[in-house]
Scaffold this motif. Structure first.
Motif, PDB file in Angstrom:
ATOM      1  N   ILE A 144      -1.162  11.320  -9.452  1.00 21.01           N
ATOM      2  CA  ILE A 144      -2.509  10.810  -9.137  1.00 21.01           C
ATOM      3  C   ILE A 144      -2.658  10.768  -7.630  1.00 21.01           C
ATOM      4  O   ILE A 144      -1.813  10.206  -6.935  1.00 21.01           O
ATOM      5  CB  ILE A 144      -2.702   9.391  -9.743  1.00 21.01           C
ATOM      6  CG1 ILE A 144      -2.492   9.427 -11.240  1.00 21.01           C
ATOM      7  CG2 ILE A 144      -4.070   8.841  -9.367  1.00 21.01           C
ATOM      8  CD1 ILE A 144      -2.371   8.053 -11.875  1.00 21.01           C
ATOM      9  N   ALA A 145      -3.716  11.365  -7.120  1.00 19.53           N
ATOM     10  CA  ALA A 145      -3.946  11.357  -5.680  1.00 19.53           C
ATOM     11  C   ALA A 145      -4.408   9.970  -5.247  1.00 19.53           C
ATOM     12  O   ALA A 145      -5.409   9.469  -5.757  1.00 19.53           O
ATOM     13  CB  ALA A 145      -4.984  12.401  -5.310  1.00 19.53           C
ATOM     14  N   PRO A 146      -3.667   9.336  -4.319  1.00 24.25           N
ATOM     15  CA  PRO A 146      -4.100   8.021  -3.827  1.00 24.25           C
ATOM     16  C   PRO A 146      -5.440   8.129  -3.111  1.00 24.25           C
ATOM     17  O   PRO A 146      -5.720   9.134  -2.474  1.00 24.25           O
ATOM     18  CB  PRO A 146      -3.003   7.621  -2.848  1.00 24.25           C
ATOM     19  CG  PRO A 146      -1.859   8.534  -3.092  1.00 24.25           C
ATOM     20  CD  PRO A 146      -2.423   9.776  -3.717  1.00 24.25           C
ATOM     21  N   THR A 147      -6.249   7.097  -3.231  1.00 24.01           N
ATOM     22  CA  THR A 147      -7.549   7.093  -2.556  1.00 24.01           C
ATOM     23  C   THR A 147      -7.493   6.303  -1.282  1.00 24.01           C
ATOM     24  O   THR A 147      -6.678   5.498  -1.054  1.00 24.01           O
ATOM     25  CB  THR A 147      -8.643   6.513  -3.462  1.00 24.01           C
ATOM     26  OG1 THR A 147      -8.261   5.194  -3.849  1.00 24.01           O
ATOM     27  CG2 THR A 147      -8.892   7.386  -4.633  1.00 24.01           C
ATOM     28  N   GLU A 151       0.899   3.957  -3.035  1.00 22.39           N
ATOM     29  CA  GLU A 151       0.608   5.379  -2.795  1.00 22.39           C
ATOM     30  C   GLU A 151       1.747   6.260  -3.311  1.00 22.39           C
ATOM     31  O   GLU A 151       1.507   7.285  -3.949  1.00 22.39           O
ATOM     32  CB  GLU A 151       0.361   5.621  -1.314  1.00 22.39           C
ATOM     33  CG  GLU A 151      -0.970   5.099  -0.849  1.00 22.39           C
ATOM     34  CD  GLU A 151      -1.191   5.269   0.640  1.00 22.39           C
ATOM     35  OE1 GLU A 151      -0.374   5.949   1.316  1.00 22.39           O
ATOM     36  OE2 GLU A 151      -2.186   4.722   1.143  1.00 22.39           O
ATOM     37  N   ARG A 155       1.417   8.991  -6.363  1.00 23.62           N
ATOM     38  CA  ARG A 155       1.799  10.397  -6.181  1.00 23.62           C
ATOM     39  C   ARG A 155       2.840  10.802  -7.211  1.00 23.62           C
ATOM     40  O   ARG A 155       2.783  11.897  -7.771  1.00 23.62           O
ATOM     41  CB  ARG A 155       2.335  10.628  -4.764  1.00 23.62           C
ATOM     42  CG  ARG A 155       1.236  10.824  -3.737  1.00 23.62           C
ATOM     43  CD  ARG A 155       1.783  11.335  -2.416  1.00 23.62           C
ATOM     44  NE  ARG A 155       2.801  10.464  -1.835  1.00 23.62           N
ATOM     45  CZ  ARG A 155       2.546   9.414  -1.066  1.00 23.62           C
ATOM     46  NH1 ARG A 155       1.318   9.095  -0.741  1.00 23.62           N
ATOM     47  NH2 ARG A 155       3.543   8.687  -0.577  1.00 23.62           N
ATOM     48  N   SER A 215       0.827  -1.202   0.000  1.00 22.86           N
ATOM     49  CA  SER A 215       0.000   0.000   0.000  1.00 22.86           C
ATOM     50  C   SER A 215       0.864   1.257   0.000  1.00 22.86           C
ATOM     51  O   SER A 215       0.594   2.209  -0.743  1.00 22.86           O
ATOM     52  CB  SER A 215      -0.929  -0.013   1.219  1.00 22.86           C
ATOM     53  OG  SER A 215      -1.688   1.170   1.278  1.00 22.86           O
TER      54      SER A 215
END
Length: 103
Positions: free
Chosen positions: A100-103, A92, A96, A88
């Motif tokens: 792209i913004a991690p959700t 992430e 980044r 994870s």
């Protein structure tokens, strides 16, 4: 596929509950869209059992053709959690880096 990847897929499948090889591979296919080859699947099962991350779930009995069911151990759950947490963090960071913004 690397052997560690196959092992993590098997542990992920077994986190849902005890299964035999065919059911494990079906769960992996549902998750990834692909099945493991027999060598990858049964090699992963052997390595995980040797490391005591999985164990037999009951007796197969003497019935010919009956599939062996295995389950994840407490140590297997700990190993899976640690690996998933690390994956994870890597995902992430990669997202980044791609903007792209991690959700």
């Amino acid at each position: 596929m690397h052997s560690k990847d196959a092992q993590m897929l098997v542990l992920t499948a077994l986190a849902e509950g005890p299964m035999h090889g065919y059911a494990i591979n079906a769960a992996i296919e549902s998750l990834t869209g692909a099945r493991l080859g027999a060598g990858s699947l049964y090699g992963a099962l052997a390595r995980l059992e040797a490391r005591k991350l999985i164990e037999p779930a009951g007796d197969r009995g003497d019935e010919p053709g009956r599939q062996r069911t295995v389950r994840i151990t407490g140590a297997g759950r700990d190993a899976l959690r640690a690996e998933l947490e690390q994956m994870s963090r890597v995902a992430e960071a990669g997202l980044r880096s791609l903007g792209i913004a991690p959700t």
